[in-house]
Each structure stands twice: as structure tokens, then as C-alpha cells.
Design a protein around this motif. Structure first.
Motif, PDB file in Angstrom:
ATOM      1  N   ASN A 141      -1.048  12.776  -2.188  1.00  0.00           N
ATOM      2  CA  ASN A 141      -1.980  12.570  -1.085  1.00  0.00           C
ATOM      3  C   ASN A 141      -1.364  11.797   0.068  1.00  0.00           C
ATOM      4  OD1 ASN A 141      -4.341  13.129   0.159  1.00  0.00           O
ATOM      5  ND2 ASN A 141      -5.615  11.754  -1.065  1.00  0.00           N
ATOM      6  N   GLY A 142      -0.111  12.114   0.349  1.00  0.00           N
ATOM      7  CA  GLY A 142       0.566  11.467   1.477  1.00  0.00           C
ATOM      8  C   GLY A 142       0.982  12.493   2.518  1.00  0.00           C
TER       9      GLY A 142
ATOM     10  N   PRO B 299       0.812  -1.213   0.000  1.00  0.00           N
ATOM     11  CA  PRO B 299       0.000   0.000   0.000  1.00  0.00           C
ATOM     12  C   PRO B 299       0.852   1.273   0.000  1.00  0.00           C
ATOM     13  CG  PRO B 299       0.114  -0.888   2.219  1.00  0.00           C
ATOM     14  CD  PRO B 299       0.961  -1.775   1.355  1.00  0.00           C
ATOM     15  N   PHE B 300       0.835   1.972  -1.127  1.00  0.00           N
ATOM     16  CA  PHE B 300       1.423   3.312  -1.177  1.00  0.00           C
ATOM     17  C   PHE B 300       0.307   4.364  -1.122  1.00  0.00           C
ATOM     18  CE2 PHE B 300       5.022   1.392  -3.939  1.00  0.00           C
ATOM     19  CZ  PHE B 300       5.772   1.093  -2.812  1.00  0.00           C
ATOM     20  N   GLU B 301      -0.938   3.883  -0.951  1.00  0.00           N
ATOM     21  CA  GLU B 301      -2.084   4.778  -1.081  1.00  0.00           C
ATOM     22  C   GLU B 301      -3.044   4.683   0.105  1.00  0.00           C
ATOM     23  OE1 GLU B 301      -1.593   1.952  -2.961  1.00  0.00           O
ATOM     24  OE2 GLU B 301      -2.933   0.923  -1.597  1.00  0.00           O
TER      25      GLU B 301
ATOM     26  N   ARG C  31      -7.188   9.598   4.403  1.00  0.00           N
ATOM     27  CA  ARG C  31      -7.202  11.051   4.654  1.00  0.00           C
ATOM     28  C   ARG C  31      -8.499  11.684   4.185  1.00  0.00           C
ATOM     29  NH1 ARG C  31      -3.305  14.829   2.090  1.00  0.00           N
ATOM     30  NH2 ARG C  31      -3.967  16.267   3.679  1.00  0.00           N
ATOM     31  N   ASN C  32      -9.153  11.041   3.213  1.00  0.00           N
ATOM     32  CA  ASN C  32     -10.385  11.593   2.660  1.00  0.00           C
ATOM     33  C   ASN C  32     -11.602  11.368   3.547  1.00  0.00           C
ATOM     34  OD1 ASN C  32      -9.841  12.695  -0.116  1.00  0.00           O
ATOM     35  ND2 ASN C  32      -8.811  10.732  -0.238  1.00  0.00           N
TER      36      ASN C  32
ATOM     37  N   ASP D  72       9.115  13.920  13.935  1.00  0.00           N
ATOM     38  CA  ASP D  72       8.332  12.698  13.698  1.00  0.00           C
ATOM     39  C   ASP D  72       6.861  13.095  13.634  1.00  0.00           C
ATOM     40  OD1 ASP D  72       6.917  10.350  13.740  1.00  0.00           O
ATOM     41  OD2 ASP D  72       7.626   9.691  15.719  1.00  0.00           O
ATOM     42  N   SER D  73       6.324  13.110  12.408  1.00  0.00           N
ATOM     43  CA  SER D  73       4.912  13.475  12.240  1.00  0.00           C
ATOM     44  C   SER D  73       4.100  12.182  12.132  1.00  0.00           C
ATOM     45  CB  SER D  73       4.735  14.333  10.991  1.00  0.00           C
ATOM     46  OG  SER D  73       3.388  14.688  10.832  1.00  0.00           O
ATOM     47  N   PHE D  74       4.073  11.452  13.242  1.00  0.00           N
ATOM     48  CA  PHE D  74       3.398  10.140  13.229  1.00  0.00           C
ATOM     49  C   PHE D  74       1.905  10.274  12.967  1.00  0.00           C
ATOM     50  CE2 PHE D  74       3.134  11.725  17.533  1.00  0.00           C
ATOM     51  CZ  PHE D  74       1.820  11.433  17.888  1.00  0.00           C
ATOM     52  N   CYS D  75       1.343  11.426  13.306  1.00  0.00           N
ATOM     53  CA  CYS D  75      -0.087  11.645  13.102  1.00  0.00           C
ATOM     54  C   CYS D  75      -0.277  12.444  11.813  1.00  0.00           C
ATOM     55  CB  CYS D  75      -0.680  12.393  14.303  1.00  0.00           C
ATOM     56  SG  CYS D  75      -2.478  12.380  14.303  1.00  0.00           S
ATOM     57  N   TRP D  76      -0.750  11.753  10.781  1.00  0.00           N
ATOM     58  CA  TRP D  76      -0.923  12.421   9.487  1.00  0.00           C
ATOM     59  C   TRP D  76      -2.195  13.248   9.474  1.00  0.00           C
ATOM     60  CZ3 TRP D  76       0.792   9.465   4.509  1.00  0.00           C
ATOM     61  CH2 TRP D  76       2.077   8.920   4.703  1.00  0.00           C
TER      62      TRP D  76
END
Lengths: 327, 280
Positions: A264-265, A131-133, A139-140, A232-236
Motif C-alpha cells: 500500500n505504498g 512511519p512506513f504506513e 491513500r484509503n 519523481d512521483s511526489f504526488c502519490w
């Protein structure tokens, strides 16, 4: 409350992340009867068989039925349970997206979805399982909380912290051994990034397996006299807007690093904040809009540009843009 | 067994559900008329006989649950809830207006008494299974009722849920298939024929009933037996007519979602009121 202690020396975890996952579930379940574990025929892969043995009435292997599992999770939550539903990342998101979006999200269910084998760590399962997506899809979903823990301590702390919250959570987790970043006892808040290394020339913002690479890149840059901040932005989602805006304001250049499509990452999420708060040059290290493929992790990291060297190169580019006054 | 008087009362209620639904959708000028008319007898039996509910305490922990997976039957569910006393009938006239508590498709976060959010077909089946499983974990005796459309069971997710519920012996789950033989684009036999619906459920370990879906007595008999059955879930296949008793919709091929004129409403209301008189 956030209370973070990074380790003095980063070495490989002795335990696999899946062990931390199952141990944490057992920990929580010992005092909290709301926990229910669901899986779609990957319990052996994620190591929750031990949980099933201890709590057979609170663990369900639904079979190869991801869509059904997401609906069951939402239905369980409406009766007061807090389900942790696991499958591989692509199946937890892409395969069952409408169920996750509507039955879990729109329905305002209280569900934790665990998507394992993020990005290149799917390795020998190859492109169908890589999964790269997944985060891009998730996020949507309005109000969803998305995290990618970097190590076992962070995973465990976030799972426990989620028990006091209500809503849809997506945890993007490795199964195998990762590099240890945090000392035992560290606590994290959803929506708050961690400042791991101070610096003034640029900021590297990473998560998951790329956090260690970001720190390594900062060490390489330091030898050249370049002072990189590492976050560290662990929370996107919700992303820590303050931390990102401060990075833009105080260091004037940002490199993001993610084991995910840059579209979209994490890089997208950071760039959105940067253009809204304080426009500065941003370079995005990550998968450049490609499908996955089979191979060992080291090969895949090189193939998709997910190494400390890639971050260093991006840092040089972003610094040139910063100096050139071009953003 | 229902007494003759009770049977007549339930038939009256079914007619009133239709009447209020037609009025609400007619007021709006369009809506899912076909699939709301076909479930009226079922809703009357569920809300006035089969289900344990407390309109004054919609979240009563001991209540039975209803998941209307064919979410577009929402307006009929709202009419039943209003008639049952959950909220005033006049509120039904706000269907689909900005900020309403009554959207086209069921939403548990908006409408008092609605137990589950549905609308994307098939998903209610898994949600109902999840609720039934949650109740089982806590050894609660509550039942979960699930209403499926016939076109809806073309969705693969429905059969995932049915396989799971059969294997897990969720005898607190009672499903209904509103087999009105029509879907949005036409007749099910022309689009994707459903074959032996009861037989398909039975093959997954369910107890299956096949009844006249407009006979409150037949529905009541099946539900009563289903409630007494231990060890497996039950399904009641309701042989129904899409648009039933609504003069501008019944017998029409394209009656899933229709534009409703003032004349349509007047004609349908007059017919339904006449029917009510006959039943009193």
C-alpha cells in the motif's frame, strides 16, 4: 502550471526542510489571513515557533492531543480558515486516523496535515515513531491528496499551490537537510509527476529522499550502458496515470523506490496503474513489510534496502524479467 | 425568564419534535428512538429561543452554530429544522432512503441547516472547539452549541476537547450532556459509570449547570446564564429520560435503536397528539 528546472548538481540543501516549511508559512500568512498553524507539542521540533511569535492569534499548540487537533483543524476550516496541522507522521495518521478520515475527509474539510520524519528519517526515535504506513493509511481516504516533496523548493511550491485548492492534503515531510533536486522558482501540479531523466530501458519511479537515490542508480546503470528513465512521483494520490502508463509503454520495465512499506505504498499505486494500463514487469524497492527500529539513517537505509545499490539490483532483476518476457 | 405562554409554546414544540421524529422513524420502521426523544426540549429551546438563526439563510455568517456530536440524534435535529422552516416536514419521511438528504447521523454536506458532520462519537467535541476557535480568531460574537451524549463522554477525545476549551477560555462554546443514563448496551452505571459529570467539567475550568433536561424553563435559564458568562465555556448537564414520552421506548432498557411496528407508531403518535392537545 508545472514549470520545473532540476538543479545541475545535486548537493545537500543549506537549509533544513523544517525551515522551508516555516518560511513558507510566513510567506503565505503575510498576505493570506486564512492560515492557522496547529501542532501537538512538536512546534519546537518542526520550527514553527517563529510563526507563533509573529502570529500568536493564528498559531495554537494544542498540547499532546493529536485526535483533538485533527477535529479542531476541521472545525476551523469550516469557519473559513486553512489550518496546517503538524505532528510526526505516525501520530498524524495512525494515531488519529478516524479523526482524519471522518472529521477532515468525510466532513469535506479544507485541511493540510503535515506528517514529519517519514520512514527511516525518524532514526533515533525508533520504531514507535517510524512511519512506513502513513501514506498507505492516507491513500484509503477518498479524495485526499498525498504528496512527498523531495526538497525545499518542491515543498514550498506545493504548500503555496494548495492554497488555491480545497480539500484534505497530506504532506509527508523531512525535518532535516535533504538533497536539493530543483532550482528555485520550480512549480508543480498536484497529480503530475516530474520526468527528471529520459531513458528507454526501464523507468525508476521514486519520491522523497529516494529521488536522489533513483538518479544515482540511473548514473550507475548508465556506466553499464543501461538507459534508465527517472520520474519523481511526489504526488502519490492522485497518481500521474499518464506518466506511469507512458513509462510502462515506452520503457517496458519499472522499478519503484520508496521510504515506506511496499504494501500500500508508491509501488502499489504504480503497480495498480501498470496492470490496468499496460502490464510490464515491476520491482518494488522499499520496506518489505517490516516494523521500524532505532538507529542512524545510513544504517536504516542499508537495513531496509533503501540505497542506490538496491535500486540498481532491482533494475537488473526487472530487466531480466523484461528480456525473459515474463511479467 | 420565559413567560408562561412562551414556556407552553416551547413544550408544544418539543412535543412536535418528538411527534415528527416518531412519524419519520416509524415510516422507516427502525431508528435511534431513545436518544432523539431525550433532546426534544433542548432543541426547542435552542432553535426557538437561544440560537440566532435564519432558516431562509442557513449559512448566515452571523448565525449561531449547532454541533450535534451525538450524531444519531440527527432525526430529532431534522424534525426541529423542518418545524423551524428550513425545509418541508414531508421531506422527513425520506430518512435513510437511497439518495436522501436525511441520513441516520448528521451530515453538513447533505442537510440544509446542519452545521457539522458527526456520527463517530467524541469527534463533534473537537469540531465544535475548532469552530469556536475560528470565530474567536475573527472576533465574531457567534456562539457554538454542542450536544454530547452521556455514553459519548466515555470517549477520551471529548476530554481532550474539554481540557483545551477550558484552558483557552472559549466562552462562545456552550455544551450539553444528554444525561439519559442509558447507552446502547444498557445503563451507564452498569457499563462505565460517569460519576459526577458537572464536577468533571468544572475541574477543567468550565461553568457547569445541572438541570432537569425536560424543563424548557430550566434549560432556558441555564443557557441564558451561560451566554452571559465571559472567560470560560459552559456545560449544561441535562437530566433526561431516554425515549421520553414515546410509549414504546420510554422505560425500556434496550431503546437506543429499535425496530418500530405500525402499532408502535400509532400508539406513540396518539399519545403525543393527546399531549399536544393538553398543551394548547
Amino acid at each position: 502550471m508545472m514549470s520545473v528546472k532540476p538543479v545541475a548538481e545535486r548537493v545537500k540543501e543549506t537549509a533544513e526542510m523544517r525551515k522551508a516549511f516555516c518560511d513558507t508559512l510566513l510567506d503565505i500568512a503575510a498576505t493570506d489571513r486564512r492560515v492557522v498553524v496547529l501542532d501537538a507539542d512538536l512546534m519546537s521540533s518542526i520550527g514553527t515557533v517563529k510563526f507563533m511569535e509573529k502570529y500568536p492569534d493564528r498559531a495554537f499548540d494544542v498540547g499532546v492531543q493529536e485526535a483533538n487537533m485533527m477535529g479542531i483543524a476541521a472545525g476551523l476550516s469550516v469557519t473559513g480558515k486553512i489550518p496546517f496541522a503538524h505532528t510526526f507522521g505516525p501520530f498524524a495518521t495512525r494515531r488519529a486516523f478516524d479523526q482524519v478520515f471522518l472529521s477532515c475527509g468525510y466532513n469535506r474539510a479544507n485541511v493540510r496535515i503535515m506528517g514529519s520524519d517519514p520512514g527511516v528519517t525518524a532514526a533515533f526515535n525508533g520504531g514507535t515513531h517510524m512511519p512506513f504506513e502513513d501514506m498507505g493509511l492516507m491513500r484509503n481516504i477518498p479524495e485526499a491528496i498525498l504528496v512527498e516533496p523531495a526538497d525545499n523548493v518542491q515543498l514550498s511550491a506545493l504548500m503555496k499551490a494548495s492554497m488555491d485548492r480545497y480539500g484534505l492534503f497530506y504532506f509527508r515531510i523531512s525535518r532535516k537537510q535533504v538533497i536539493k533536486i530543483y532550482e528555485e522558482g520550480s512549480q508543480f501540479d498536484f497529480g503530475r509527476a516530474v520526468l527528471l531523466r529520459e531513458g528507454r530501458d526501464l523507468t525508476i519511479i521514486a519520491s522523497g529522499i529516494m529521488v536522489d537515490d533513483g538518479l544515482k542508480a540511473a548514473e550507475i546503470l548508465a556506466q553499464e550502458g543501461i538507459n534508465a528513465r527517472v520520474v519523481d512521483s511526489f504526488c502519490w494520490k492522485p497518481i500521474d496515470r499518464e506518466m506511469v502508463a507512458a513509462a510502462a509503454r515506452e520503457t517496458g520495465a519499472i522499478v519503484t523506490a520508496e521510504n515506506h512499506n511496499v504494501i500500500n505504498g508508491l509501488g502499489s499505486a504504480v503497480a495498480e496503474v501498470v496492470v490496468e494500463e499496460c502490464p510490464v514487469p515491476v520491482e518494488r524497492v522499499g520496506v518489505q513489510d517490516r516494523f521500524g527500529q532505532v538507529g542512524p539513517v545510513d544504517f536504516l537505509r542499508r537495513e531496509y534496502g533503501l540505497t542506490p545499490d538496491n535500486i540498481v539490483a532491482a533494475a537488473r532483476r526487472v530487466l531480466a524479467r523484461k528480456r525473459g518476457g515474463c511479467c | 425568564m420565559l413567560t408562561e405562554e412562551k414556556t407552553r409554546e416551547l413544550r408544544r414544540l418539543a412535543t412536535r419534535i418528538r411527534l415528527e421524529t416518531v412519524k419519520a422513524l416509524g415510516h422507516l420502521g427502525f431508528g435511534h428512538i431513545g436518544g432523539t426523544m431525550s433532546v426534544a426540549e433542548l432543541l426547542a429551546v435552542l432553535y426557538w429561543e437561544a440560537m440566532k438563526v435564519r432558516p431562509e439563510d442557513p449559512q448566515w455568517p452571523e448565525r449561531d452554530w449547532l454541533v450535534c456530536s451525538k450524531g444519531h440524534a440527527g432525526p430529532a435535529v431534522y424534525a426541529a429544522l423542518a418545524l423551524r422552516g428550513y425545509f418541508p416536514l414531508t421531506e422527513l419521511l425520506t430518512i435513510n432512503t437511497p439518495g436522501t438528504r436525511f441520513p441516520s447521523h448528521c451530515d453538513r454536506n447533505l442537510t440544509i441547516g446542519v452545521d457539522m458532520t458527526t456520527g463517530s462519537l467524541g469527534q463533534g467535541s473537537s469540531l465544535a472547539v475548532g469552530v469556536a476557535l475560528g470565530l474567536k480568531i475573527d472576533d465574531k460574537p457567534n456562539n457554538v452549541y454542542l450536544i454530547l451524549g452521556d455514553g459519548e463522554i466515555q470517549e477520551g477525545q471529548v476530554w481532550e476537547a474539554i481540557m483545551f476549551a477550558g484552558y483557552r477560555r472559549l466562552d462562545n462554546l456552550i455544551a450539553f450532556v444528554d444525561y439519559n443514563k442509558q447507552q446502547l448496551d444498557g445503563y451507564t452505571k452498569d457499563i462505565l459509570d460517569l460519576g459526577d459529570v458537572a464536577g468533571k467539567f468544572a475541574a477543567f475550568g468550565w461553568q457547569a449547570f445541572d438541570v432537569d433536561g425536560h424543563s424548557v424553563a430550566a434549560i432556558h435559564r441555564a443557557v441564558t446564564e451561560a451566554k452571559q458568562t465571559a472567560g470560560r465555556p459552559s456545560v449544561v448537564v441535562l437530566n433526561t429520560v431516554k425515549g421520553k414520552d414515546c410509549v414504546f421506548a420510554e422505560g425500556k432498557k434496550a431503546n437506543h435503536h429499535v425496530v418500530i411496528s405500525r402499532e408502535d407508531v400509532e400508539a406513540a403518535v396518539s399519545c403525543l397528539e393527546k399531549k399536544l392537545e393538553e398543551l394548547s
